[in-house]
Design a protein around this motif. Sequence first.
Motif, PDB file in Angstrom:
ATOM      1  N   GLU A  12      -2.122  -9.098  -8.915  1.00 47.99           N
ATOM      2  CA  GLU A  12      -2.569 -10.292  -8.247  1.00 47.99           C
ATOM      3  C   GLU A  12      -3.548 -10.891  -8.960  1.00 47.99           C
ATOM      4  OE1 GLU A  12      -5.526 -12.771  -6.669  1.00 47.99           O
ATOM      5  OE2 GLU A  12      -6.037 -10.680  -6.963  1.00 47.99           O
TER       6      GLU A  12
ATOM      7  N   ASP B 275      -6.741  -8.202  -5.656  1.00 43.13           N
ATOM      8  CA  ASP B 275      -6.842  -8.241  -4.211  1.00 43.13           C
ATOM      9  C   ASP B 275      -5.513  -8.301  -3.774  1.00 43.13           C
ATOM     10  OD1 ASP B 275      -7.737  -8.453  -1.584  1.00 43.13           O
ATOM     11  OD2 ASP B 275      -8.654 -10.569  -2.074  1.00 43.13           O
ATOM     12  N   LEU B 276      -5.042  -7.133  -2.938  1.00 42.40           N
ATOM     13  CA  LEU B 276      -3.743  -7.188  -2.311  1.00 42.40           C
ATOM     14  C   LEU B 276      -3.952  -7.218  -0.864  1.00 42.40           C
ATOM     15  CD1 LEU B 276      -1.702  -4.587  -4.942  1.00 42.40           C
ATOM     16  CD2 LEU B 276      -1.861  -7.433  -4.765  1.00 42.40           C
ATOM     17  N   ALA B 277      -4.995  -7.234  -0.481  1.00 44.22           N
ATOM     18  CA  ALA B 277      -5.170  -7.170   1.087  1.00 44.22           C
ATOM     19  C   ALA B 277      -4.680  -8.746   1.577  1.00 44.22           C
ATOM     20  CB  ALA B 277      -6.636  -6.746   1.455  1.00 44.22           C
ATOM     21  N   GLY B 278      -4.285  -8.782   2.825  1.00 42.87           N
ATOM     22  CA  GLY B 278      -4.025  -9.795   3.614  1.00 42.87           C
ATOM     23  C   GLY B 278      -2.911 -10.522   3.454  1.00 42.87           C
TER      24      GLY B 278
ATOM     25  N   ALA C 126       0.701  -1.208   0.060  1.00 40.21           N
ATOM     26  CA  ALA C 126       0.055  -0.042   0.051  1.00 40.21           C
ATOM     27  C   ALA C 126       0.819   1.328  -0.208  1.00 40.21           C
ATOM     28  CB  ALA C 126      -1.004   0.007   1.153  1.00 40.21           C
TER      29      ALA C 126
ATOM     30  N   ASP D  62       4.530  -8.718   2.140  1.00 38.65           N
ATOM     31  CA  ASP D  62       4.225  -7.328   2.086  1.00 38.65           C
ATOM     32  C   ASP D  62       5.360  -6.261   1.988  1.00 38.65           C
ATOM     33  OD1 ASP D  62       2.066  -5.466   1.616  1.00 38.65           O
ATOM     34  OD2 ASP D  62       2.056  -5.023   3.766  1.00 38.65           O
TER      35      ASP D  62
ATOM     36  N   TYR E 219      -0.136 -16.170   1.116  1.00 38.93           N
ATOM     37  CA  TYR E 219      -0.849 -14.976   1.934  1.00 38.93           C
ATOM     38  C   TYR E 219      -1.814 -15.823   2.875  1.00 38.93           C
ATOM     39  CZ  TYR E 219       0.072 -12.887  -2.773  1.00 38.93           C
ATOM     40  OH  TYR E 219       0.802 -12.318  -3.676  1.00 38.93           O
TER      41      TYR E 219
END
Length: 380
Positions: free
Chosen positions: A317, A278-281, A257, A287, A379
């Motif tokens: 992703e 989707d780059l969350a988690g 981010a 990261d 992930y």
Amino acid sequence: MFTTGLRSLWAEPRAADTPERMWLDRVLVGVVMVAALLEGTLREDVTWRPVVTVVTVGLAPVLLWRRTRPLVCVVVGFGAGMALGLASWLGGTSGVGLNTMIYILVLVYSLVRWGSGRQIVIGLLVVAVAAGFSITTDYTGPAELFGGLAVLAAAAAIGAAFRYRAESRRRALDQVRSQERVGLARELHDSVAHHVSAITLQAQAGMTMAAKRPEAALEALAIIVGEASRTLAEMRAMVRVLRDGAPAEYGPQPGVADLMLLARREPDPVVDVELAGDLAGLRPQVDAAVYRMAQEALTNALRHARNASRVEIRVVEGAGRLRLRVTDDGQIDPARPATHGFGLLGMTERVQLLGGTLRAGPTPEGGWAVDAELPMELYL
């Protein structure tokens, strides 16, 4: 081989981080003294009751120095036992002593656990002489003979086992610290290289704009001052850890981010950042690795891509993979390394540790590209 092993043992230093006297030592001394007094008072078949009671109680405080002076304690403890055995042999009696005196086995354990190699060799020789003297003057049969020798050997073996386990743990911790310092050195390189590249670009922009827009030169100087201050602060913090072994102060690591903060419209080259999917988690190590690789690739582009007008950072992703691609449209510097250098080496190590792949080199359209792929199973 035996001589080599003996020399190695003789040169062995004392155990690391030997603790000082502990409250448990005082408790142990108190328990031994009380047990010796009770046995000397209540047991009916004690020979030379006052003498053996005084000797057993008087030797108990030696346990307080069993870690700091293990050889002295062994000499005092087993020397007193030999003196008592010699006196009983000259007096024509046998079986002199209290059962409580078995606590001197703790001294054998402490000798092997905490002593240096030289102390261990000398101390075990003292123990062997004392055991031999006891066998000669008070032999009671093979069962007790082999039983006593087995108990002495067990005390020494337990001390050696605990020493080996502590040394293995210490070496493992040292290895972890060494790996952490390598990681810190890599972080230092990545961060400082990025700041220095920014300083260089701002200085060049300030020189170019000084004649036309003096205020732009002042803005560039202000940015240079900020970047230089941050660089010095990071260098001082990390060099202090690397030099003195001081504990690192860990803070939040930048991640995917934060790549948007690298984007800029001026000065040249323009830096565009695109994040897709989707780059969350992401796991923290993944990261941080993606951010550091993108930062290092950008730094290399700013430093080596001649006449570049644009640098693109793209993180996508999809299809079970995470892809990072950093490209520039500059002219390739012949001196630019394709497979060597600390920057590319650090990126390669990061990707390999996470089970991914990395490619870096010139593109058919001109310029330079860095492509990294990481597996999605890393992930959360």
